[in-house]
Motif scaffolding. Structure first.
Motif, mmCIF file in Angstrom:
data_model
loop_
_atom_site.group_PDB
_atom_site.id
_atom_site.type_symbol
_atom_site.label_atom_id
_atom_site.label_comp_id
_atom_site.label_asym_id
_atom_site.label_seq_id
_atom_site.Cartn_x
_atom_site.Cartn_y
_atom_site.Cartn_z
ATOM 1 N N LEU A 365 100.924 92.428 -4.094
ATOM 2 C CA LEU A 365 102.380 92.431 -4.178
ATOM 3 C C LEU A 365 102.852 91.653 -5.399
ATOM 4 C CD1 LEU A 365 104.193 93.845 -2.112
ATOM 5 C CD2 LEU A 365 104.779 91.628 -1.180
ATOM 6 N N ALA A 366 102.133 90.584 -5.724
ATOM 7 C CA ALA A 366 102.450 89.812 -6.926
ATOM 8 C C ALA A 366 101.802 90.428 -8.161
ATOM 9 C CB ALA A 366 101.999 88.365 -6.754
ATOM 10 N N LYS A 368 101.090 93.496 -8.811
ATOM 11 C CA LYS A 368 101.722 94.758 -9.195
ATOM 12 C C LYS A 368 103.245 94.698 -9.060
ATOM 13 C CE LYS A 368 97.803 96.922 -9.932
ATOM 14 N NZ LYS A 368 97.439 97.449 -11.266
ATOM 15 N N TYR A 369 103.788 93.518 -9.286
ATOM 16 C CA TYR A 369 105.231 93.308 -9.087
ATOM 17 C C TYR A 369 106.066 94.282 -9.912
ATOM 18 C CZ TYR A 369 109.776 90.953 -9.122
ATOM 19 O OH TYR A 369 111.112 90.682 -9.024
ATOM 20 N N GLU A 370 105.741 94.439 -11.199
ATOM 21 C CA GLU A 370 106.529 95.323 -12.075
ATOM 22 C C GLU A 370 106.421 96.774 -11.613
ATOM 23 O OE1 GLU A 370 108.564 94.317 -14.276
ATOM 24 O OE2 GLU A 370 107.991 92.187 -14.127
ATOM 25 N N LEU A 373 108.709 97.126 -8.567
ATOM 26 C CA LEU A 373 110.125 97.124 -8.939
ATOM 27 C C LEU A 373 110.524 98.433 -9.613
ATOM 28 C CD1 LEU A 373 111.288 93.626 -10.232
ATOM 29 C CD2 LEU A 373 111.539 94.661 -7.989
ATOM 30 N N ASP A 390 111.330 88.363 1.173
ATOM 31 C CA ASP A 390 111.374 87.836 -0.189
ATOM 32 C C ASP A 390 112.438 88.631 -0.929
ATOM 33 O OD1 ASP A 390 110.974 87.016 -2.825
ATOM 34 O OD2 ASP A 390 108.822 86.741 -2.514
ATOM 35 N N LYS A 392 113.382 88.990 -3.867
ATOM 36 C CA LYS A 392 113.149 89.622 -5.174
ATOM 37 C C LYS A 392 112.598 91.040 -5.068
ATOM 38 C CE LYS A 392 108.565 87.527 -6.206
ATOM 39 N NZ LYS A 392 108.466 86.478 -5.179
ATOM 40 N N TYR A 393 112.288 91.489 -3.859
ATOM 41 C CA TYR A 393 111.796 92.859 -3.682
ATOM 42 C C TYR A 393 112.879 93.811 -3.158
ATOM 43 C CZ TYR A 393 107.147 90.959 -4.473
ATOM 44 O OH TYR A 393 106.050 90.338 -5.032
ATOM 45 N N TYR A 485 99.954 87.167 -1.073
ATOM 46 C CA TYR A 485 100.550 86.924 -2.379
ATOM 47 C C TYR A 485 101.166 85.535 -2.458
ATOM 48 C CZ TYR A 485 105.540 87.189 -1.116
ATOM 49 O OH TYR A 485 106.784 86.923 -0.614
ATOM 50 N N SER A 486 101.497 84.973 -1.316
ATOM 51 C CA SER A 486 102.076 83.633 -1.260
ATOM 52 C C SER A 486 101.118 82.716 -0.507
ATOM 53 C CB SER A 486 103.431 83.662 -0.540
ATOM 54 O OG SER A 486 103.926 82.356 -0.335
ATOM 55 N N THR A 522 99.924 100.306 -4.234
ATOM 56 C CA THR A 522 99.076 99.251 -4.808
ATOM 57 C C THR A 522 97.661 99.395 -4.247
ATOM 58 O OG1 THR A 522 99.679 97.698 -3.042
ATOM 59 C CG2 THR A 522 101.017 97.644 -5.048
#
Length: 538
Positions: A365-366, A368-370, A373, A390, A392-393, A485-486, A522
């Motif tokens: 998840l982190a 392949k963040y771009e 998005l 989260d 930001k997703y 990812y966290s 992903t």
């Protein structure tokens, strides 16, 4: 009082690593313990179930003798026969000839007393010193314990034990049984104590016994770094240092710590043991620690939940672990049947005409963040996260089936007002939430029956979804430096179950993919393995 230390690292500690210490390590550990002047050293199990010569499981006394120090020895070497577990009938054991193990520890349950006595007689006839160890001494009434002591007086073994199998005994429990036995048992029979650390009392209980005034010899069981299943045991390095400082300087504790440094530290990096809250709860309710282990490994329950389930175990099932029973009690606890037709209708309306993206908290998840998005901005899917949030997703909803996770993210969901909460019915009430029936979305595979991702896919299928994209569904990795990812989402993984869980989740995904298209956005372990029904990546 004369005090002796018995180290059981290679036997009791073996429950942690399946006894796979390796022959070189076994030989070295035995050597160092003897050089450290440990009085009695337990080499492992005598058993008819030997699978690997690298394990501390032995088919005969001769197999152990090969590994013992060749010099003149001051320590006594022993092994254990566990009636009903890893037993070796004593008739198959060669007679003691003065060079190998001197003693055999015989562990037995209450209903096996007569069998244990007859086995002990055979072992004694063969020349072995016998240690009689009744499992769960706390479950003997005073009268039953005195009756057992009477049989021990007739048998005259080398030692008789107080065994705190569940780690549930406080100092008064231990001292009461000690005085009862000490007063009524022949003085030449040694009295041992095998403590577990569920209540963090193994060390203090050992000290309590060490201060009792008696002419009888006391044997205290211990293992290096407390290595043993569940909450573990009395640490050898602690009790040896305590005796050196408070009674007499007899042991080389530095050699015990060398064993930790050379062998046990590496095992500790892979496996977990020691005091935990669930083991404390199990001991507080006088239950077998494997019940706590099962509930811990579900990774779905709060400590209050675990205590409620353990409290519900009938008293007659608390001493011996019953896997089917705890699975049933867990399922009953989670079951909260509701009519979720209104929630299903609402979810169907929310996803109608839109592509669906599910986000699980895997490491990709982190990484392949771009990519994620870009997919969200280009496709405008309905985004549902699984057991985490989260902002930001750009999430539209969050599906939570895990009470433990809900306790952590509940306030965050409320703070992100635009995120709709979809909760399974086993989770306590929340405001403005869509509740769905927990039982309806589980599957019949007990190991992964309530896997959150699988439950959500079943729910979406019912809501009319024909195609779903997955991101962050990485799958657990063996010896991976974190599966999430966290870092705050990481927890210890039971490696023995990881491979099997991956395989079972894969099979469930294959079944779901027969009625809906499942595509991975992903990388995922579940798309990399061979399968009859293909799962797609994009």
């Amino acid at each position: 009082m004369s005090i002796q230390i018995l180290d059981c690292t290679l036997r009791d500690g073996g429950y942690i690593n399946d006894w796979k210490f390796g022959r070189k390590a076994i030989r070295s550990i035995l050597d160092k313990l003897e050089l450290a002047h440990i009085d009695i050293i337990e080499c492992g199990f005598l058993t008819g179930m030997v699978r690997d010569a690298e394990c501390s499981l032995f088919p005969s006394a001769a197999a152990i003798e090969e590994l013992l120090p060749k010099r003149d020895r001051g320590s006594m070497f022993v092994a254990m026969i566990a009636i009903g577990e890893k037993e070796l009938h004593p008739s198959k054991l060669e007679p003691y000839h003065g060079k190998g193990i001197e003693g055999v520890r015989l562990t037995f349950h209450k209903e096996e007393i007569s069998r244990a006595v007859s086995w002990a007689e055979i072992l004694m006839e063969k020349g072995y010193k016998v240690f009689m160890q009744p499992v769960g001494t706390v479950f003997y009434s005073d009268m039953e314990l005195l009756q057992l002591v009477e049989r021990m007086n007739a048998l005259a073994p080398y030692a008789f034990y107080i065994v705190d199998t569940l780690g549930s005994m406080y100092r008064n429990d231990v001292s009461h049984r000690f005085y009862l036995i000490d007063k009524n048992m022949k003085p030449e029979i040694h009295l041992g104590f095998h403590g577990h650390n569920n209540l963090q009392l193994a060390f203090s209980n050992a000290q309590v016994l060490g201060k009792i005034q008696t002419k009888r010899t006391l044997i205290l069981d211990a293992s290096v770094y407390g290595m043993g299943r569940g909450a573990g045991n009395l640490p050898t390095e602690l009790i040896t240092q305590y005796i050196n400082k408070n009674i007499a300087s007899r042991y080389d504790a530095s050699l015990v710590m060398d064993i930790y440094d050379d062998y046990i530290a590496a095992i500790r990096k892979e496996y977990e043991w020691g005091y935990t809250m669930p083991y404390h709860i199990a001991a507080s309710h006088v239950c077998h620690p494997n019940y706590a282990t099962y509930l811990i490994n579900r990774r779905t329950l709060t400590m209050k939940d675990i205590e409620k389930i353990i409290q519900s175990i009938p008293s007659q099932y608390r001493v011996l672990y019953d896997r089917k029973l705890i699975e049933q009690l867990y399922a009953q606890f989670q079951s909260r049947k509701i009519d979720d037709s209104a929630a299903v209708e609402e979810i169907s309306r929310l996803i109608e005409g839109r592509k669906i993206l599910l986000l699980a908290p895997g490491r990709s998840l982190a990484a392949k963040y771009e990519t994620i998005l870009d997919f969200i901005e280009t496709v405008n899917p309905f985004v549902i996260s699984v057991n985490f949030v989260d902002a930001k997703y750009h999430m539209d909803a969050c599906f939570v089936s895990n009470h433990k996770r809900m306790d952590t993210i509940g306030q965050e969901i409320q703070r992100l007002g635009q995120v709709r909460a979809i909760l399974t019915s086993n989770i306590p009430g929340g405001e403005d939430c869509l509740y769905v029936d927990y039982d309806r979305y589980t599957n019949d595979d007990g190991m992964v029956s309530d896997n959150a991702g699988l439950m959500l896919l079943k729910l979406l299928r019912r809501c009319g979804a024909h195609s779903v994209y997955l991101a962050g569904f990485d799958g657990f990795h063996l010896r991976h430096n974190g599966n999430y990812y966290s870092e705050e989402l990481n927890f210890m993984v039971d490696e023995a179950q990881v491979q099997e869980k991956r395989s079972r989740i894969r099979r469930q995904l294959q079944e779901l993919s027969k009625s809906m298209r499942i595509a991975f956005l992903t990388p995922s372990i579940y798309e990399q393995e061979e399968a009859d029904v293909p799962l797609h990546s994009i």
